[in-house]
Design a protein around this motif. Structure first.
Motif, PDB file in Angstrom:
ATOM      1  N   ARG A  55      45.363  41.383  46.012  1.00 43.08           N
ATOM      2  CA  ARG A  55      46.558  41.337  45.162  1.00 43.08           C
ATOM      3  C   ARG A  55      46.413  40.238  44.116  1.00 43.08           C
ATOM      4  NH1 ARG A  55      51.689  43.223  45.190  1.00 43.08           N
ATOM      5  NH2 ARG A  55      51.291  44.315  47.137  1.00 43.08           N
ATOM      6  N   ILE A  56      45.838  39.110  44.510  1.00 45.09           N
ATOM      7  CA  ILE A  56      45.621  38.025  43.552  1.00 45.09           C
ATOM      8  C   ILE A  56      44.692  38.497  42.437  1.00 45.09           C
ATOM      9  CG2 ILE A  56      44.618  35.725  43.249  1.00 45.09           C
ATOM     10  CD1 ILE A  56      45.556  35.076  46.107  1.00 45.09           C
ATOM     11  N   GLU A  57      43.633  39.213  42.802  1.00 47.29           N
ATOM     12  CA  GLU A  57      42.696  39.731  41.795  1.00 47.29           C
ATOM     13  C   GLU A  57      43.389  40.695  40.841  1.00 47.29           C
ATOM     14  OE1 GLU A  57      38.680  39.371  44.599  1.00 47.29           O
ATOM     15  OE2 GLU A  57      39.936  41.167  44.637  1.00 47.29           O
ATOM     16  N   ARG A  58      44.321  41.468  41.353  1.00 43.56           N
ATOM     17  CA  ARG A  58      45.070  42.412  40.519  1.00 43.56           C
ATOM     18  C   ARG A  58      45.918  41.650  39.491  1.00 43.56           C
ATOM     19  NH1 ARG A  58      46.889  47.647  41.043  1.00 43.56           N
ATOM     20  NH2 ARG A  58      45.671  47.838  42.960  1.00 43.56           N
ATOM     21  N   PHE A  59      46.641  40.632  39.935  1.00 44.18           N
ATOM     22  CA  PHE A  59      47.430  39.806  39.021  1.00 44.18           C
ATOM     23  C   PHE A  59      46.529  39.145  37.981  1.00 44.18           C
ATOM     24  CE2 PHE A  59      51.059  39.741  42.059  1.00 44.18           C
ATOM     25  CZ  PHE A  59      52.101  39.885  41.156  1.00 44.18           C
ATOM     26  N   LEU A  60      45.374  38.668  38.430  1.00 46.51           N
ATOM     27  CA  LEU A  60      44.457  37.997  37.516  1.00 46.51           C
ATOM     28  C   LEU A  60      43.952  38.943  36.428  1.00 46.51           C
ATOM     29  CD1 LEU A  60      42.374  35.866  40.054  1.00 46.51           C
ATOM     30  CD2 LEU A  60      43.854  34.983  38.244  1.00 46.51           C
ATOM     31  N   ALA A  61      43.672  40.192  36.802  1.00 45.50           N
ATOM     32  CA  ALA A  61      43.199  41.167  35.815  1.00 45.50           C
ATOM     33  C   ALA A  61      44.239  41.368  34.715  1.00 45.50           C
ATOM     34  CB  ALA A  61      42.877  42.493  36.493  1.00 45.50           C
ATOM     35  N   LEU A  62      45.514  41.479  35.103  1.00 47.24           N
ATOM     36  CA  LEU A  62      46.578  41.651  34.122  1.00 47.24           C
ATOM     37  C   LEU A  62      46.746  40.393  33.270  1.00 47.24           C
ATOM     38  CD1 LEU A  62      49.268  43.492  36.270  1.00 47.24           C
ATOM     39  CD2 LEU A  62      47.883  44.462  34.451  1.00 47.24           C
ATOM     40  N   ALA A  63      46.603  39.239  33.910  1.00 43.06           N
ATOM     41  CA  ALA A  63      46.758  37.983  33.177  1.00 43.06           C
ATOM     42  C   ALA A  63      45.665  37.819  32.139  1.00 43.06           C
ATOM     43  CB  ALA A  63      46.746  36.812  34.154  1.00 43.06           C
ATOM     44  N   TRP A  64      44.399  38.046  32.530  1.00 42.28           N
ATOM     45  CA  TRP A  64      43.299  37.936  31.575  1.00 42.28           C
ATOM     46  C   TRP A  64      43.473  38.936  30.436  1.00 42.28           C
ATOM     47  CZ3 TRP A  64      40.696  33.818  31.148  1.00 42.28           C
ATOM     48  CH2 TRP A  64      40.185  33.110  32.226  1.00 42.28           C
ATOM     49  N   GLU A  65      43.896  40.151  30.768  1.00 37.12           N
ATOM     50  CA  GLU A  65      44.053  41.184  29.748  1.00 37.12           C
ATOM     51  C   GLU A  65      45.136  40.808  28.742  1.00 37.12           C
ATOM     52  OE1 GLU A  65      42.758  44.541  27.903  1.00 37.12           O
ATOM     53  OE2 GLU A  65      41.968  43.830  29.825  1.00 37.12           O
ATOM     54  N   SER A  66      46.124  40.071  29.175  1.00 38.05           N
ATOM     55  CA  SER A  66      47.234  39.703  28.298  1.00 38.05           C
ATOM     56  C   SER A  66      46.813  38.743  27.200  1.00 38.05           C
ATOM     57  CB  SER A  66      48.363  39.060  29.114  1.00 38.05           C
ATOM     58  OG  SER A  66      48.020  37.715  29.475  1.00 38.05           O
ATOM     59  N   GLY A  67      45.730  38.025  27.422  1.00 35.25           N
ATOM     60  CA  GLY A  67      45.303  37.001  26.473  1.00 35.25           C
ATOM     61  C   GLY A  67      45.720  35.613  26.896  1.00 35.25           C
ATOM     62  N   ALA A  68      46.479  35.498  27.981  1.00 39.52           N
ATOM     63  CA  ALA A  68      46.899  34.195  28.488  1.00 39.52           C
ATOM     64  C   ALA A  68      45.835  33.623  29.429  1.00 39.52           C
ATOM     65  CB  ALA A  68      48.238  34.326  29.216  1.00 39.52           C
ATOM     66  N   GLN A  69      45.937  32.331  29.686  1.00 41.92           N
ATOM     67  CA  GLN A  69      45.056  31.671  30.636  1.00 41.92           C
ATOM     68  C   GLN A  69      45.700  31.724  32.023  1.00 41.92           C
ATOM     69  OE1 GLN A  69      41.930  30.058  30.611  1.00 41.92           O
ATOM     70  NE2 GLN A  69      42.299  29.949  32.812  1.00 41.92           N
ATOM     71  N   PRO A  70      45.065  32.388  33.001  1.00 47.19           N
ATOM     72  CA  PRO A  70      45.652  32.452  34.337  1.00 47.19           C
ATOM     73  C   PRO A  70      45.574  31.108  35.065  1.00 47.19           C
ATOM     74  CG  PRO A  70      43.996  34.176  34.002  1.00 47.19           C
ATOM     75  CD  PRO A  70      43.832  33.185  32.902  1.00 47.19           C
TER      76      PRO A  70
END
Length: 369
Positions: free
Chosen positions: A135-150
């Protein structure tokens, strides 16, 4: 004559919310029309609260309600709002620097924008429950895709009595989050809050995570007062009760702003191919040494990824999670992009033909023997 959007009064009022020279330049055409710049701090049923140099105003978003759900006004947007009127209307929003998007539960595979113009995506994970690295990896994928720094924040660290145990948990998450800072914090004891506050002081942060992850408690700790409603998580499963029901943008006393979001039960990918690649950077790097450029890392000869798996360098859990998120993202993209859908169909046919050929070869070999 000094323009409205570049006046010292506007900068003084909006700078704490992230206003800068670049935003002022973007706003210049709307300044000439007599519109006011402002940042959306909350959206609710077709209306939004916008902070402006005139104070907080309530505005209608009817003029910015396209059929595309990714282009609706959302928390974090910088907008051009009417200077007068009852009601006032948002005329447009400025081009977004970043956008956090997930897929909806709709069968139409639509995207839902959660927050805009975010610099840091804080993924809150409760240590009251067993870690779910997938689940953490899933959130991270969306965060990186957004352009923000996770940034992964392990909340409720005070519930783990052994400091060494907390350290091991941090290390476990770090293996699933290459290139991402992982912090263990306790809103009760204050541990780690100074480091987190320093990290997020330089921009806009969005708090993400499941219900019960301690997001609202963490928000209150960073702000220094109880501005967000907090309820205890259920003892039986650690889940919260959606105390936050809207996305709220709040100014932090140490600098920066924070967007608190409702707990997310489902976090579907939405065209997040590059984000998945960044989460699994070590697999993407290994893949560069595969014999075939289109290697699927399943059974191909000369696959560097499978070689790393066999040698123990690459954990099987990581590869399984990588494959799962890639498949999910491909399905979403295929539903919204005809060209990609056709390419996937051709790839499936190719692999099916290869599988049938392999089975025929095995049968022929057995018959010969």
């Amino acid at each position: 004559m000094t323009s409205i959007s570049t006046s010292s009064a506007v900068f003084s009022a909006l700078a704490p919310y992230g206003w800068d020279d670049a935003w002022a330049d973007e706003f210049a055409p709307y300044d000439a029309e007599g519109l006011l710049p402002g940042r959306v701090v909350r959206v609710d049923r077709g209306q939004c609260d916008v902070v402006t140099a005139d104070g907080l105003v309530r505005a209608d978003t009817a003029f910015v309600t396209p059929h595309d759900p990714l282009r609706v006004v959302c928390t974090g947007d910088w907008v051009a709002v009417e200077a007068t009127g009852n009601p006032r209307y948002v005329r447009t929003y400025l081009p977004r620097r970043t956008a956090f998007v997930r897929s909806t539960s709709s069968k139409r595979s639509e995207g839902q924008i959660l927050a805009a113009n975010v610099d840091f995506a804080i993924i809150a994970v409760s240590l009251a429950l067993e870690l779910d690295l997938g689940r953490i990896e899933r959130f991270l994928a969306l965060a990186w895709e957004s352009g923000a720094q996770p940034l992964v924040v392990l909340t409720k660290a005070d519930l783990v009595p052994d400091p060494a145990g907390v350290g091991h948990l941090v290390q476990d998450v770090e293996t699933a989050a290459p290139g991402v800072q992982v912090l263990a914090v306790s809103s009760t004891d204050g541990d780690g809050l100074d480091v987190l506050g320093a990290v997020v002081s330089g921009g806009t942060s969005v708090l993400l995570g499941q219900s019960g992850a301690g997001k609202s408690t963490l928000a209150n700790a960073l702000i220094g007062e109880d501005v967000m409603d907090v309820r205890a998580a259920r003892d039986v499963d650690g889940k919260g009760r959606h105390t936050t029901t809207t996305r709220n943008l709040l100014v932090l006393p140490g600098g920066g702003v924070l967007i608190d979001t409702p707990g997310l039960r489902g976090v579907g990918l939405f065209d997040a191919g590059s984000g998945v690649g960044q989460v699994f950077a070590e697999i993407e790097e290994l893949a560069q040494d595969c014999r075939f450029l289109d290697c699927a890392h399943l059974a191909e000869p000369g696959c560097a990824v499978l070689a790393a798996l066999a040698s123990g360098v690459l954990p099987e859990r990581r590869l399984d999670s990588y494959r799962k998120l890639l498949r999910e993202n491909q399905r979403i993209v295929a539903k919204t992009d005809v060209r990609v859908r056709n390419e996937l169909r051709r790839e499936w046919k190719r692999r099916g033909a290869q599988g049938r050929a392999a089975m025929e070869a095995k049968r022929g070999k057995r018959a010969w023997q």
